[in-house]
Design a protein around this motif. Sequence first.
Motif, mmCIF file in Angstrom:
data_model
loop_
_atom_site.group_PDB
_atom_site.id
_atom_site.type_symbol
_atom_site.label_atom_id
_atom_site.label_comp_id
_atom_site.label_asym_id
_atom_site.label_seq_id
_atom_site.Cartn_x
_atom_site.Cartn_y
_atom_site.Cartn_z
ATOM 1 N N ARG A 142 -11.199 -0.438 0.583
ATOM 2 C CA ARG A 142 -10.423 -1.399 1.366
ATOM 3 C C ARG A 142 -9.302 -1.995 0.527
ATOM 4 O O ARG A 142 -8.182 -2.162 1.000
ATOM 5 C CB ARG A 142 -11.339 -2.511 1.884
ATOM 6 N N GLU A 143 -9.596 -2.348 -0.719
ATOM 7 C CA GLU A 143 -8.578 -2.927 -1.587
ATOM 8 C C GLU A 143 -7.448 -1.938 -1.845
ATOM 9 O O GLU A 143 -6.274 -2.318 -1.905
ATOM 10 C CB GLU A 143 -9.208 -3.382 -2.902
ATOM 11 N N TYR A 144 -7.817 -0.663 -1.972
ATOM 12 C CA TYR A 144 -6.777 0.349 -2.179
ATOM 13 C C TYR A 144 -5.861 0.450 -0.962
ATOM 14 O O TYR A 144 -4.629 0.438 -1.089
ATOM 15 C CB TYR A 144 -7.393 1.722 -2.471
ATOM 16 N N MET A 145 -6.459 0.547 0.231
ATOM 17 C CA MET A 145 -5.643 0.693 1.431
ATOM 18 C C MET A 145 -4.833 -0.565 1.723
ATOM 19 O O MET A 145 -3.686 -0.488 2.175
ATOM 20 C CB MET A 145 -6.524 1.046 2.632
ATOM 21 N N ASP A 146 -5.415 -1.726 1.432
ATOM 22 C CA ASP A 146 -4.666 -2.977 1.616
ATOM 23 C C ASP A 146 -3.468 -3.027 0.671
ATOM 24 O O ASP A 146 -2.378 -3.465 1.052
ATOM 25 C CB ASP A 146 -5.576 -4.184 1.367
ATOM 26 N N ALA A 147 -3.664 -2.583 -0.574
ATOM 27 C CA ALA A 147 -2.568 -2.574 -1.541
ATOM 28 C C ALA A 147 -1.511 -1.542 -1.161
ATOM 29 O O ALA A 147 -0.311 -1.787 -1.307
ATOM 30 C CB ALA A 147 -3.104 -2.294 -2.943
ATOM 31 N N ASP A 148 -1.970 -0.392 -0.675
ATOM 32 C CA ASP A 148 -1.047 0.653 -0.218
ATOM 33 C C ASP A 148 -0.163 0.110 0.895
ATOM 34 O O ASP A 148 1.075 0.177 0.825
ATOM 35 C CB ASP A 148 -1.863 1.849 0.258
ATOM 36 N N TRP A 149 -0.804 -0.474 1.918
ATOM 37 C CA TRP A 149 -0.031 -0.995 3.042
ATOM 38 C C TRP A 149 0.774 -2.232 2.624
ATOM 39 O O TRP A 149 1.862 -2.479 3.147
ATOM 40 C CB TRP A 149 -0.939 -1.333 4.218
ATOM 41 N N GLY A 150 0.269 -2.995 1.651
ATOM 42 C CA GLY A 150 0.991 -4.178 1.186
ATOM 43 C C GLY A 150 2.359 -3.830 0.633
ATOM 44 O O GLY A 150 3.315 -4.612 0.778
ATOM 45 N N PHE A 151 2.483 -2.666 0.000
ATOM 46 C CA PHE A 151 3.786 -2.217 -0.500
ATOM 47 C C PHE A 151 4.769 -2.061 0.659
ATOM 48 O O PHE A 151 5.897 -2.555 0.614
ATOM 49 C CB PHE A 151 3.617 -0.895 -1.244
ATOM 50 N N HIS A 152 4.320 -1.406 1.713
ATOM 51 C CA HIS A 152 5.179 -1.197 2.874
ATOM 52 C C HIS A 152 5.457 -2.512 3.596
ATOM 53 O O HIS A 152 6.588 -2.778 4.031
ATOM 54 C CB HIS A 152 4.512 -0.214 3.835
ATOM 55 N N ASN A 153 4.425 -3.335 3.709
ATOM 56 C CA ASN A 153 4.570 -4.580 4.444
ATOM 57 C C ASN A 153 5.526 -5.537 3.741
ATOM 58 O O ASN A 153 6.171 -6.373 4.396
ATOM 59 C CB ASN A 153 3.203 -5.236 4.642
ATOM 60 N N THR A 154 5.630 -5.434 2.424
ATOM 61 C CA THR A 154 6.590 -6.247 1.683
ATOM 62 C C THR A 154 8.002 -5.984 2.186
ATOM 63 O O THR A 154 8.796 -6.919 2.379
ATOM 64 C CB THR A 154 6.505 -5.942 0.176
ATOM 65 N N ILE A 155 8.312 -4.738 2.417
ATOM 66 C CA ILE A 155 9.649 -4.385 2.911
ATOM 67 C C ILE A 155 9.874 -4.951 4.303
ATOM 68 O O ILE A 155 10.932 -5.521 4.606
ATOM 69 C CB ILE A 155 9.831 -2.860 2.883
ATOM 70 N N PHE A 156 8.865 -4.842 5.162
ATOM 71 C CA PHE A 156 8.999 -5.412 6.504
ATOM 72 C C PHE A 156 9.224 -6.920 6.444
ATOM 73 O O PHE A 156 10.014 -7.467 7.212
ATOM 74 C CB PHE A 156 7.752 -5.099 7.341
ATOM 75 N N ARG A 157 8.539 -7.611 5.536
ATOM 76 C CA ARG A 157 8.704 -9.068 5.432
ATOM 77 C C ARG A 157 10.127 -9.434 5.044
ATOM 78 O O ARG A 157 10.671 -10.439 5.520
ATOM 79 C CB ARG A 157 7.726 -9.651 4.405
#
Length: 244
Positions: A142-157
């Motif tokens: 879960r931490e890996y997938m959250d961190a993976d998506w967090g990279f993309h979500n940073t751009i959206f923010r």
Amino acid sequence: MAQPRVRPLERKVLRDTVYESLVDMLMSGALLPEAPLSIDGLASELAVSPTPVREALVHLERTGLVTRAPLRGYRVAPPLTPDQIAQLCDTRLILEPGALALAFRRVQELKPVLAKAHAKHVKAAGAVAGIVPDKSTMNAYREYMDADWGFHNTIFRFTDNVYLQNTADQLPAHMHRLRQSVRRGINDSELAVAEHAAVLAAVEAEDLVAAQQAMYDHIASVKEHSLRDETSLDTVEPATAAGQ
């Protein structure tokens, strides 16, 4: 002046805790695809009231991990079909290069935040390297997938566009990749880290065209791997695929 009430915060924390517990149950196979979900039964099992369970299920419905039908209630959703995976990735191929263009309006602020998100992804990738998917490794996945998506979500923010951010929040990409990974293990973490690094390098160089191309190539790679791995799972016994 009256002091603010703390109950809403406590309620949110409880809802989030219940949500995380339900995700673990979904990913570990404790809740099987198509199984009905009883709010009262889950509340009893988790030793909470029905309200945070109901709120958590509403959140899970947005991810696509559970579905709700009139008069039938909630059920565990089946894994995405190859066609659904392709459609989800195609949506990202359209959205994310465009999101980068908007985020570049604040590129100086974006660079350190994206670098921090990438470092978190690198650390999480190291934690899942070579581990076998089972209940004991659920948190690492879960931490890996959250961190993976967090990279993309940073751009959206950094787009400062509420509609794009809401759309990103609706994308169940990382949750479905988590479900897929728990079934087969994570075999593309090194590649994902390298592809994120290419995006970050282009952002740090303030080269929008290169950043958009790197992001497009990354999502296309995710699509290819996800479709290949999903197809290969069709020939594997469920118990084997779940690491049981």
